[in-house]
Design an enzyme around this catalytic site. Structure first.
Site, PDB file in Angstrom:
ATOM      1  N   ARG A   1      -7.587  14.650   1.663  1.00  0.00           N
ATOM      2  CA  ARG A   1      -6.595  13.768   1.040  1.00  0.00           C
ATOM      3  C   ARG A   1      -5.909  14.428  -0.154  1.00  0.00           C
ATOM      4  O   ARG A   1      -6.495  15.271  -0.835  1.00  0.00           O
ATOM      5  CB  ARG A   1      -7.266  12.431   0.643  1.00  0.00           C
TER       6      ARG A   1
ATOM      7  N   SER B   1       0.917   3.738  -6.236  1.00  0.00           N
ATOM      8  CA  SER B   1      -0.532   3.937  -6.136  1.00  0.00           C
ATOM      9  C   SER B   1      -1.244   3.472  -7.398  1.00  0.00           C
ATOM     10  O   SER B   1      -1.033   4.015  -8.486  1.00  0.00           O
ATOM     11  CB  SER B   1      -0.841   5.417  -5.894  1.00  0.00           C
TER      12      SER B   1
ATOM     13  N   GLY C   1     -11.583   7.797  -2.292  1.00  0.00           N
ATOM     14  CA  GLY C   1     -10.387   8.241  -3.017  1.00  0.00           C
ATOM     15  C   GLY C   1     -10.292   7.563  -4.377  1.00  0.00           C
ATOM     16  O   GLY C   1      -9.926   8.193  -5.377  1.00  0.00           O
TER      17      GLY C   1
ATOM     18  N   SER D   1     -12.492  -2.320  -5.746  1.00  0.00           N
ATOM     19  CA  SER D   1     -11.680  -1.777  -6.845  1.00  0.00           C
ATOM     20  C   SER D   1     -12.280  -2.151  -8.197  1.00  0.00           C
ATOM     21  O   SER D   1     -12.385  -1.323  -9.107  1.00  0.00           O
ATOM     22  CB  SER D   1     -10.256  -2.346  -6.773  1.00  0.00           C
TER      23      SER D   1
ATOM     24  N   ASP E   1      -4.256  -2.130   2.087  1.00  0.00           N
ATOM     25  CA  ASP E   1      -5.489  -1.864   2.844  1.00  0.00           C
ATOM     26  C   ASP E   1      -5.639  -2.789   4.051  1.00  0.00           C
ATOM     27  O   ASP E   1      -6.575  -2.624   4.837  1.00  0.00           O
ATOM     28  CB  ASP E   1      -6.715  -2.028   1.924  1.00  0.00           C
TER      29      ASP E   1
ATOM     30  N   ARG F   1      -3.771   5.925   8.852  1.00  0.00           N
ATOM     31  CA  ARG F   1      -4.100   4.620   9.450  1.00  0.00           C
ATOM     32  C   ARG F   1      -3.086   4.158  10.484  1.00  0.00           C
ATOM     33  O   ARG F   1      -3.428   3.372  11.373  1.00  0.00           O
ATOM     34  CB  ARG F   1      -4.282   3.562   8.348  1.00  0.00           C
TER      35      ARG F   1
HETATM   36  C1  S3P Z   1      -7.240   1.240  -4.829  1.00  0.00           C
HETATM   37  C2  S3P Z   1      -5.920   1.508  -4.644  1.00  0.00           C
HETATM   38  C3  S3P Z   1      -5.300   1.691  -3.322  1.00  0.00           C
HETATM   39  C4  S3P Z   1      -6.202   1.188  -2.195  1.00  0.00           C
HETATM   40  C5  S3P Z   1      -7.625   1.607  -2.382  1.00  0.00           C
HETATM   41  C6  S3P Z   1      -8.162   1.061  -3.685  1.00  0.00           C
HETATM   42  C7  S3P Z   1      -7.741   1.075  -6.203  1.00  0.00           C
HETATM   43  O1  S3P Z   1      -5.062   3.062  -3.115  1.00  0.00           O
HETATM   44  O2  S3P Z   1      -5.728   1.667  -0.961  1.00  0.00           O
HETATM   45  O3  S3P Z   1      -8.424   1.131  -1.331  1.00  0.00           O
HETATM   46  O4  S3P Z   1      -8.873   0.569  -6.389  1.00  0.00           O
HETATM   47  O5  S3P Z   1      -7.016   1.447  -7.133  1.00  0.00           O
HETATM   48  P1  S3P Z   1      -3.703   3.756  -3.640  1.00  0.00           P
HETATM   49  O6  S3P Z   1      -3.733   3.735  -5.100  1.00  0.00           O
HETATM   50  O7  S3P Z   1      -3.743   5.153  -3.110  1.00  0.00           O
HETATM   51  O8  S3P Z   1      -2.599   2.927  -3.028  1.00  0.00           O
END
Ligand code: S3P
Length: 447
Positions: free
Chosen positions: A128, A173, A100, A29, A326, A357
Protein backbone atom coordinates in the site's frame (compact mmCIF):
# COMPACT_ATOMS: atom_id res chain seq x y z
CA UNK A 1 7.09 -9.04 6.71
CA UNK A 2 4.72 -10.30 9.33
CA UNK A 3 3.56 -13.87 9.21
CA UNK A 4 0.19 -15.07 8.03
CA UNK A 5 -1.10 -18.44 9.21
CA UNK A 6 -2.67 -21.05 6.97
CA UNK A 7 -5.64 -19.76 4.97
CA UNK A 8 -9.10 -20.50 6.42
CA UNK A 9 -11.48 -21.33 3.55
CA UNK A 10 -15.10 -20.68 4.48
CA UNK A 11 -18.52 -21.31 2.95
CA UNK A 12 -21.86 -19.64 3.50
CA UNK A 13 -25.14 -21.10 2.28
CA UNK A 14 -28.73 -19.97 2.01
CA UNK A 15 -30.27 -19.71 5.46
CA UNK A 16 -33.64 -19.10 7.06
CA UNK A 17 -34.55 -15.73 8.52
CA UNK A 18 -31.92 -13.89 10.56
CA UNK A 19 -33.40 -12.86 13.88
CA UNK A 20 -32.20 -11.34 17.13
CA UNK A 21 -29.75 -8.73 18.35
CA UNK A 22 -26.27 -8.26 16.93
CA UNK A 23 -23.82 -6.69 19.38
CA UNK A 24 -20.94 -5.75 17.11
CA UNK A 25 -17.46 -4.93 18.44
CA UNK A 26 -15.92 -1.53 19.15
CA UNK A 27 -15.06 1.01 16.48
CA UNK A 28 -11.72 0.25 14.85
CA UNK A 29 -10.84 3.87 14.04
CA UNK A 30 -11.60 5.06 17.57
CA UNK A 31 -9.81 2.07 19.13
CA UNK A 32 -6.53 2.84 17.31
CA UNK A 33 -6.77 6.51 18.26
CA UNK A 34 -7.51 5.84 21.93
CA UNK A 35 -4.34 3.73 22.27
CA UNK A 36 -2.15 6.19 20.36
CA UNK A 37 -3.38 9.31 22.16
CA UNK A 38 -3.30 7.45 25.48
CA UNK A 39 0.35 6.60 24.76
CA UNK A 40 1.03 10.30 24.06
CA UNK A 41 -0.41 11.36 27.44
CA UNK A 42 1.40 11.18 30.76
CA UNK A 43 -0.78 9.32 33.28
CA UNK A 44 -3.36 6.59 32.94
CA UNK A 45 -5.96 6.55 30.18
CA UNK A 46 -8.66 3.90 30.58
CA UNK A 47 -10.42 2.43 27.58
CA UNK A 48 -13.45 0.14 27.54
CA UNK A 49 -15.19 -1.33 24.51
CA UNK A 50 -11.86 -1.46 22.67
CA UNK A 51 -11.97 -3.55 19.50
CA UNK A 52 -9.75 -6.54 20.25
CA UNK A 53 -9.14 -7.26 16.58
CA UNK A 54 -5.65 -8.00 15.31
CA UNK A 55 -5.22 -4.51 13.78
CA UNK A 56 -5.76 -2.83 17.14
CA UNK A 57 -3.72 -5.40 19.06
CA UNK A 58 -0.83 -4.65 16.68
CA UNK A 59 -1.18 -0.93 17.48
CA UNK A 60 -1.14 -1.75 21.22
CA UNK A 61 2.11 -3.71 20.74
CA UNK A 62 3.59 -0.82 18.76
CA UNK A 63 2.72 1.67 21.50
CA UNK A 64 4.48 -0.59 24.02
CA UNK A 65 7.53 -0.63 21.76
CA UNK A 66 7.56 3.19 21.85
CA UNK A 67 7.54 3.11 25.66
CA UNK A 68 3.90 3.11 26.77
CA UNK A 69 2.69 0.58 29.32
CA UNK A 70 -0.52 -1.10 28.27
CA UNK A 71 -2.41 -3.82 30.11
CA UNK A 72 -5.93 -5.18 30.18
CA UNK A 73 -7.50 -5.64 33.60
CA UNK A 74 -11.01 -7.07 33.49
CA UNK A 75 -12.79 -5.30 30.63
CA UNK A 76 -10.65 -2.19 30.77
CA UNK A 77 -7.47 -1.38 28.89
CA UNK A 78 -5.08 0.77 30.93
CA UNK A 79 -2.64 2.90 28.95
CA UNK A 80 0.19 4.62 30.83
CA UNK A 81 1.53 7.08 28.31
CA UNK A 82 4.89 8.81 27.88
CA UNK A 83 3.66 12.26 26.82
CA UNK A 84 3.72 14.28 23.59
CA UNK A 85 7.25 14.02 22.18
CA UNK A 86 8.13 11.34 24.73
CA UNK A 87 8.27 8.26 22.50
CA UNK A 88 11.35 6.07 23.09
CA UNK A 89 13.19 4.53 20.15
CA UNK A 90 11.90 0.98 19.58
CA UNK A 91 14.42 -1.87 19.88
CA UNK A 92 12.97 -3.71 16.96
CA UNK A 93 10.99 -3.42 13.74
CA UNK A 94 7.36 -2.31 14.27
CA UNK A 95 5.01 -4.80 12.62
CA UNK A 96 1.59 -3.26 11.93
CA UNK A 97 0.21 -6.45 10.37
CA UNK A 98 -2.69 -5.66 8.02
CA UNK A 99 -3.42 -2.17 9.30
CA UNK A 100 -3.05 0.94 7.15
CA UNK A 101 -4.62 3.04 9.90
CA UNK A 102 -2.20 1.68 12.50
CA UNK A 103 0.97 2.25 10.51
CA UNK A 104 0.04 5.65 9.09
CA UNK A 105 -1.12 7.13 12.39
CA UNK A 106 1.89 5.78 14.27
CA UNK A 107 4.28 7.13 11.64
CA UNK A 108 2.67 10.53 12.18
CA UNK A 109 2.90 10.27 15.96
CA UNK A 110 6.64 9.42 15.93
CA UNK A 111 7.72 11.67 13.02
CA UNK A 112 8.31 14.70 15.24
CA UNK A 113 10.18 12.75 17.95
CA UNK A 114 14.01 12.56 17.72
CA UNK A 115 14.01 8.79 17.17
CA UNK A 116 14.24 6.30 14.33
CA UNK A 117 11.78 3.47 13.71
CA UNK A 118 11.35 0.86 10.99
CA UNK A 119 7.86 -0.31 10.01
CA UNK A 120 6.61 -3.39 8.21
CA UNK A 121 3.36 -5.25 7.69
CA UNK A 122 1.79 -8.24 5.96
CA UNK A 123 1.75 -8.85 2.20
CA UNK A 124 -1.29 -6.57 1.81
CA UNK A 125 0.05 -3.64 3.87
CA UNK A 126 3.49 -3.83 2.24
CA UNK A 127 1.86 -3.12 -1.14
CA UNK A 128 0.00 0.00 0.00
CA UNK A 129 1.14 3.58 -0.73
CA UNK A 130 2.87 5.37 2.14
CA UNK A 131 4.09 8.50 0.29
CA UNK A 132 0.70 10.09 0.97
CA UNK A 133 1.83 10.17 4.62
CA UNK A 134 5.60 10.52 4.33
CA UNK A 135 5.30 13.53 1.94
CA UNK A 136 3.63 15.74 4.57
CA UNK A 137 5.79 14.27 7.36
CA UNK A 138 8.88 15.44 5.43
CA UNK A 139 7.58 19.03 5.76
CA UNK A 140 7.91 18.67 9.56
CA UNK A 141 11.55 17.62 9.03
CA UNK A 142 11.17 13.82 9.17
CA UNK A 143 12.94 11.56 6.67
CA UNK A 144 11.56 8.34 5.21
CA UNK A 145 13.45 5.53 3.51
CA UNK A 146 11.24 2.81 2.12
CA UNK A 147 11.03 0.41 -0.79
CA UNK A 148 10.43 1.72 -4.29
CA UNK A 149 7.06 3.38 -4.76
CA UNK A 150 7.07 4.48 -1.11
CA UNK A 151 6.19 1.02 0.24
CA UNK A 152 6.95 -0.73 3.52
CA UNK A 153 9.26 -1.87 5.01
CA UNK A 154 10.21 1.72 5.69
CA UNK A 155 12.41 3.56 8.15
CA UNK A 156 11.37 6.97 9.48
CA UNK A 157 13.93 9.27 11.07
CA UNK A 158 11.95 11.67 13.23
CA UNK A 159 12.61 15.41 13.08
CA UNK A 160 15.06 16.73 15.71
CA UNK A 161 13.61 20.24 15.50
CA UNK A 162 10.14 19.90 14.02
CA UNK A 163 8.44 22.88 12.43
CA UNK A 164 4.65 23.22 12.14
CA UNK A 165 3.04 22.57 8.79
CA UNK A 166 0.18 23.82 6.63
CA UNK A 167 -0.92 20.97 4.38
CA UNK A 168 -3.71 20.53 1.84
CA UNK A 169 -4.36 16.78 1.50
CA UNK A 170 -4.38 15.68 -2.16
CA UNK A 171 -6.46 12.55 -1.33
CA UNK A 172 -9.61 12.30 0.80
CA UNK A 173 -8.04 10.34 3.66
CA UNK A 174 -8.61 10.50 7.40
CA UNK A 175 -5.40 8.53 7.84
CA UNK A 176 -3.35 11.23 6.10
CA UNK A 177 -5.14 14.01 7.98
CA UNK A 178 -4.62 12.19 11.28
CA UNK A 179 -0.93 11.48 10.62
CA UNK A 180 -0.35 15.20 10.04
CA UNK A 181 -2.31 16.19 13.15
CA UNK A 182 -0.48 13.66 15.33
CA UNK A 183 2.87 14.91 14.00
CA UNK A 184 1.72 18.48 14.64
CA UNK A 185 1.29 17.70 18.33
CA UNK A 186 5.05 17.85 18.89
CA UNK A 187 5.72 20.85 16.64
CA UNK A 188 5.64 24.33 18.16
CA UNK A 189 2.88 26.62 16.85
CA UNK A 190 -0.06 25.89 14.57
CA UNK A 191 -0.36 22.92 12.25
CA UNK A 192 -3.12 23.26 9.66
CA UNK A 193 -4.68 20.54 7.50
CA UNK A 194 -7.01 21.43 4.64
CA UNK A 195 -9.24 18.73 3.16
CA UNK A 196 -11.33 19.23 0.06
CA UNK A 197 -13.93 16.78 1.36
CA UNK A 198 -14.49 16.20 5.06
CA UNK A 199 -13.37 12.71 6.14
CA UNK A 200 -14.04 10.90 9.42
CA UNK A 201 -13.34 13.29 12.29
CA UNK A 202 -12.53 10.93 15.17
CA UNK A 203 -9.00 12.34 15.56
CA UNK A 204 -10.27 15.90 15.85
CA UNK A 205 -12.91 14.91 18.42
CA UNK A 206 -10.49 12.85 20.50
CA UNK A 207 -7.68 15.43 20.34
CA UNK A 208 -10.11 17.98 21.74
CA UNK A 209 -11.16 15.47 24.41
CA UNK A 210 -7.54 15.02 25.57
CA UNK A 211 -7.21 18.80 25.85
CA UNK A 212 -5.67 19.96 22.56
CA UNK A 213 -6.70 23.32 21.15
CA UNK A 214 -8.17 22.35 17.77
CA UNK A 215 -10.73 24.05 15.56
CA UNK A 216 -12.42 23.26 12.26
CA UNK A 217 -13.86 25.66 9.75
CA UNK A 218 -15.52 25.29 6.35
CA UNK A 219 -14.00 27.82 3.95
CA UNK A 220 -13.93 28.21 0.15
CA UNK A 221 -10.52 26.46 0.33
CA UNK A 222 -12.12 23.42 1.98
CA UNK A 223 -12.48 21.94 5.44
CA UNK A 224 -9.71 23.59 7.50
CA UNK A 225 -8.45 22.01 10.75
CA UNK A 226 -6.11 24.03 12.96
CA UNK A 227 -4.18 22.41 15.80
CA UNK A 228 -2.03 24.15 18.40
CA UNK A 229 1.19 22.16 19.01
CA UNK A 230 2.66 21.03 22.34
CA UNK A 231 -0.64 20.72 24.26
CA UNK A 232 -0.98 19.72 27.91
CA UNK A 233 -2.85 16.44 27.61
CA UNK A 234 -5.01 15.07 30.43
CA UNK A 235 -5.57 11.28 30.62
CA UNK A 236 -9.07 10.23 29.60
CA UNK A 237 -11.65 7.56 30.30
CA UNK A 238 -12.85 6.45 26.89
CA UNK A 239 -15.85 4.29 26.07
CA UNK A 240 -15.40 3.15 22.48
CA UNK A 241 -18.73 3.12 20.60
CA UNK A 242 -19.65 0.13 18.41
CA UNK A 243 -18.38 0.17 14.84
CA UNK A 244 -20.83 1.25 12.11
CA UNK A 245 -18.56 -0.43 9.55
CA UNK A 246 -19.01 -3.77 11.35
CA UNK A 247 -22.75 -3.11 11.90
CA UNK A 248 -23.01 -2.88 8.11
CA UNK A 249 -22.62 -6.67 7.77
CA UNK A 250 -25.54 -7.91 9.92
CA UNK A 251 -27.67 -4.99 8.67
CA UNK A 252 -27.08 -5.86 5.00
CA UNK A 253 -27.45 -9.59 5.68
CA UNK A 254 -30.90 -8.96 7.19
CA UNK A 255 -31.98 -6.82 4.21
CA UNK A 256 -31.29 -9.60 1.67
CA UNK A 257 -32.28 -12.69 3.72
CA UNK A 258 -35.95 -13.63 3.54
CA UNK A 259 -38.01 -13.04 6.70
CA UNK A 260 -35.19 -11.38 8.69
CA UNK A 261 -35.58 -8.85 11.49
CA UNK A 262 -32.32 -7.87 13.22
CA UNK A 263 -31.59 -5.21 15.81
CA UNK A 264 -28.03 -3.82 15.93
CA UNK A 265 -27.88 -1.73 19.13
CA UNK A 266 -25.67 1.27 20.02
CA UNK A 267 -24.27 2.21 16.65
CA UNK A 268 -22.53 5.54 16.20
CA UNK A 269 -24.15 7.63 13.45
CA UNK A 270 -21.38 10.22 13.19
CA UNK A 271 -22.22 11.88 9.84
CA UNK A 272 -18.65 11.28 8.61
CA UNK A 273 -19.27 7.50 8.93
CA UNK A 274 -22.97 6.82 8.37
CA UNK A 275 -23.28 7.21 4.56
CA UNK A 276 -24.10 3.54 3.94
CA UNK A 277 -27.25 3.61 6.05
CA UNK A 278 -28.70 6.59 4.14
CA UNK A 279 -27.76 4.91 0.85
CA UNK A 280 -29.59 1.73 1.86
CA UNK A 281 -32.66 3.80 2.77
CA UNK A 282 -32.44 5.48 -0.66
CA UNK A 283 -32.51 1.97 -2.19
CA UNK A 284 -35.77 1.24 -0.36
CA UNK A 285 -34.34 -0.75 2.56
CA UNK A 286 -36.51 -1.33 5.60
CA UNK A 287 -33.87 0.14 7.90
CA UNK A 288 -34.84 2.34 10.82
CA UNK A 289 -32.95 4.20 13.52
CA UNK A 290 -34.54 3.52 16.91
CA UNK A 291 -33.87 5.20 20.24
CA UNK A 292 -31.83 8.06 18.70
CA UNK A 293 -29.65 9.69 21.36
CA UNK A 294 -26.31 11.35 21.94
CA UNK A 295 -23.45 9.59 23.75
CA UNK A 296 -19.98 11.02 24.31
CA UNK A 297 -20.73 13.79 21.85
CA UNK A 298 -21.66 11.35 19.05
CA UNK A 299 -25.14 10.60 17.67
CA UNK A 300 -26.03 6.98 18.47
CA UNK A 301 -29.02 4.78 17.55
CA UNK A 302 -30.17 1.17 17.54
CA UNK A 303 -30.45 0.03 13.93
CA UNK A 304 -33.34 -2.23 12.94
CA UNK A 305 -33.02 -3.99 9.59
CA UNK A 306 -35.76 -6.13 8.09
CA UNK A 307 -35.83 -8.22 4.93
CA UNK A 308 -36.40 -5.87 1.99
CA UNK A 309 -37.52 -7.74 -1.15
CA UNK A 310 -38.02 -4.62 -3.29
CA UNK A 311 -34.61 -2.95 -3.22
CA UNK A 312 -33.87 -0.65 -6.19
CA UNK A 313 -30.51 0.18 -7.74
CA UNK A 314 -29.52 3.84 -7.39
CA UNK A 315 -26.87 6.39 -8.26
CA UNK A 316 -24.77 6.72 -5.09
CA UNK A 317 -23.77 10.39 -4.70
CA UNK A 318 -20.00 10.79 -5.19
CA UNK A 319 -19.91 13.33 -2.36
CA UNK A 320 -21.08 10.61 0.02
CA UNK A 321 -18.04 8.41 -0.71
CA UNK A 322 -15.85 9.55 2.20
CA UNK A 323 -18.61 8.80 4.71
CA UNK A 324 -19.01 5.19 3.53
CA UNK A 325 -15.64 4.36 1.98
CA UNK A 326 -15.27 1.03 3.82
CA UNK A 327 -18.85 0.01 3.05
CA UNK A 328 -18.74 -0.21 -0.77
CA UNK A 329 -17.90 -3.95 -0.79
CA UNK A 330 -21.00 -4.88 1.23
CA UNK A 331 -23.10 -2.28 -0.62
CA UNK A 332 -22.17 -3.99 -3.90
CA UNK A 333 -23.57 -7.25 -2.48
CA UNK A 334 -26.86 -5.57 -1.57
CA UNK A 335 -26.87 -3.98 -5.05
CA UNK A 336 -26.69 -7.48 -6.60
CA UNK A 337 -30.02 -8.32 -4.90
CA UNK A 338 -31.65 -5.01 -5.96
CA UNK A 339 -33.55 -4.43 -9.21
CA UNK A 340 -31.54 -2.36 -11.69
CA UNK A 341 -28.16 -0.69 -11.75
CA UNK A 342 -26.30 0.73 -8.77
CA UNK A 343 -23.67 3.18 -10.00
CA UNK A 344 -20.90 4.18 -7.58
CA UNK A 345 -18.74 7.10 -8.77
CA UNK A 346 -15.89 8.96 -7.05
CA UNK A 347 -14.36 5.91 -5.42
CA UNK A 348 -10.78 5.55 -6.63
CA UNK A 349 -9.57 5.31 -3.02
CA UNK A 350 -11.11 1.81 -3.03
CA UNK A 351 -8.23 0.73 -5.23
CA UNK A 352 -5.66 1.27 -2.44
CA UNK A 353 -7.37 -0.33 0.54
CA UNK A 354 -6.37 -3.71 2.06
CA UNK A 355 -6.96 -4.91 -1.52
CA UNK A 356 -8.07 -3.20 -4.73
CA UNK A 357 -11.66 -3.49 -3.54
CA UNK A 358 -13.30 -2.71 -6.89
CA UNK A 359 -11.27 -5.43 -8.57
CA UNK A 360 -11.72 -7.95 -5.73
CA UNK A 361 -15.50 -7.47 -5.54
CA UNK A 362 -15.94 -7.37 -9.33
CA UNK A 363 -14.12 -10.71 -9.70
CA UNK A 364 -16.19 -12.45 -7.03
CA UNK A 365 -19.50 -10.91 -8.11
CA UNK A 366 -18.90 -11.91 -11.74
CA UNK A 367 -18.05 -15.42 -10.53
CA UNK A 368 -21.36 -15.42 -8.66
CA UNK A 369 -23.22 -14.51 -11.86
CA UNK A 370 -23.56 -10.73 -11.39
CA UNK A 371 -22.55 -8.23 -14.09
CA UNK A 372 -20.14 -5.52 -12.94
CA UNK A 373 -18.69 -2.69 -15.05
CA UNK A 374 -15.80 -0.65 -13.75
CA UNK A 375 -13.46 2.26 -14.44
CA UNK A 376 -10.56 3.66 -12.44
CA UNK A 377 -12.86 5.85 -10.31
CA UNK A 378 -16.30 4.17 -10.56
CA UNK A 379 -18.15 0.88 -10.78
CA UNK A 380 -21.65 -0.30 -11.58
CA UNK A 381 -23.37 -3.42 -10.28
CA UNK A 382 -26.24 -4.71 -12.41
CA UNK A 383 -28.71 -5.98 -9.84
CA UNK A 384 -30.64 -9.18 -10.54
CA UNK A 385 -33.35 -8.79 -7.91
CA UNK A 386 -34.13 -10.97 -4.91
CA UNK A 387 -34.00 -14.70 -5.58
CA UNK A 388 -32.01 -14.32 -8.80
CA UNK A 389 -28.36 -14.19 -7.69
CA UNK A 390 -26.74 -17.51 -8.71
CA UNK A 391 -23.73 -17.65 -6.28
CA UNK A 392 -21.83 -20.97 -6.43
CA UNK A 393 -18.30 -19.52 -6.58
CA UNK A 394 -15.15 -19.35 -4.49
CA UNK A 395 -14.05 -15.73 -4.23
CA UNK A 396 -10.46 -14.71 -3.59
CA UNK A 397 -10.22 -12.36 -0.60
CA UNK A 398 -6.72 -10.90 -1.17
CA UNK A 399 -6.00 -10.63 2.61
CA UNK A 400 -8.96 -8.24 2.92
CA UNK A 401 -11.41 -8.75 5.81
CA UNK A 402 -14.22 -6.76 4.20
CA UNK A 403 -14.04 -8.76 0.96
CA UNK A 404 -14.27 -12.02 2.93
CA UNK A 405 -17.26 -10.89 5.02
CA UNK A 406 -19.06 -9.42 1.99
CA UNK A 407 -19.00 -12.68 0.01
CA UNK A 408 -20.06 -14.72 3.06
CA UNK A 409 -23.09 -12.41 3.37
CA UNK A 410 -23.83 -12.86 -0.35
CA UNK A 411 -23.95 -16.63 0.20
CA UNK A 412 -26.77 -16.26 2.73
CA UNK A 413 -29.20 -15.29 -0.03
CA UNK A 414 -27.67 -16.56 -3.31
CA UNK A 415 -29.15 -19.68 -4.92
CA UNK A 416 -25.96 -21.74 -4.54
CA UNK A 417 -23.49 -21.52 -1.66
CA UNK A 418 -20.67 -18.98 -1.77
CA UNK A 419 -17.14 -19.67 -0.57
CA UNK A 420 -14.06 -17.59 0.16
CA UNK A 421 -10.51 -18.86 -0.16
CA UNK A 422 -9.43 -17.28 3.14
CA UNK A 423 -11.56 -15.93 5.98
CA UNK A 424 -8.61 -15.41 8.30
CA UNK A 425 -8.36 -11.61 7.76
CA UNK A 426 -11.85 -11.21 9.29
CA UNK A 427 -10.10 -11.32 12.68
CA UNK A 428 -8.41 -7.97 11.95
CA UNK A 429 -11.67 -6.05 12.48
CA UNK A 430 -14.53 -8.38 13.45
CA UNK A 431 -13.17 -11.39 15.37
CA UNK A 432 -16.67 -12.53 16.45
CA UNK A 433 -18.18 -12.35 12.95
CA UNK A 434 -18.80 -16.11 12.57
CA UNK A 435 -20.35 -16.62 16.01
CA UNK A 436 -22.41 -13.42 15.84
CA UNK A 437 -23.82 -14.22 12.38
CA UNK A 438 -24.34 -17.87 13.42
CA UNK A 439 -26.36 -16.80 16.46
CA UNK A 440 -28.66 -14.77 14.16
CA UNK A 441 -29.25 -17.88 12.02
CA UNK A 442 -26.55 -17.73 9.34
CA UNK A 443 -24.93 -20.91 8.09
CA UNK A 444 -21.23 -20.22 7.75
CA UNK A 445 -18.74 -23.05 8.02
CA UNK A 446 -15.02 -23.49 7.78
CA UNK A 447 -14.42 -25.76 4.79
C1 S3P B 1 -9.59 5.11 8.59
C2 S3P B 1 -9.67 5.84 7.45
C3 S3P B 1 -10.05 5.28 6.14
C4 S3P B 1 -10.69 3.90 6.27
C5 S3P B 1 -9.95 3.03 7.24
C6 S3P B 1 -9.93 3.67 8.61
C7 S3P B 1 -9.20 5.78 9.84
O1 S3P B 1 -8.89 5.15 5.34
O2 S3P B 1 -10.74 3.28 5.01
O3 S3P B 1 -10.57 1.77 7.34
O4 S3P B 1 -9.38 5.20 10.93
O5 S3P B 1 -8.71 6.91 9.75
P1 S3P B 1 -8.36 6.39 4.45
O6 S3P B 1 -7.91 7.43 5.37
O7 S3P B 1 -7.23 5.83 3.65
O8 S3P B 1 -9.55 6.78 3.60
Amino acid sequence: MSGHGDPIPMTSRKCGPLNGEAHVPGDKSISHRSLILGAMTVGETKVTGLLEGQDVLDTAKAMQAFGAQIEKIGDTWHVHGVGVGGFAEPDNVIDCGNSGTGVRLIMGAMATCPITATFTGDASLNKRPMARVTDPLALFGAKAYGRSGGRLPMTIIGAENPVPVRYATPVPSAQVKSAVLLAGLNAPGETVVIEREATRDHSERMLAGFGATISTEDTPEGHVITLQGRPEFTPQTIIVPRDPSSAAFPVCAALITEGSDVLVPNIGLNPTRAGLFFTLQDMGADLTFENMREEGGEPVADLRARFSPDLKGIEVPAERAASMIDEYPILSVVAAFAEGKTHMPGVKELRVKESDRIDAMARGLRGAGVRVDEGEDWWTVHGLGHGNVPGGFTAETFLDHRIAMSFLILGMASNAAMSVDDGQPIATSFPIFESLMGALGAQIERT
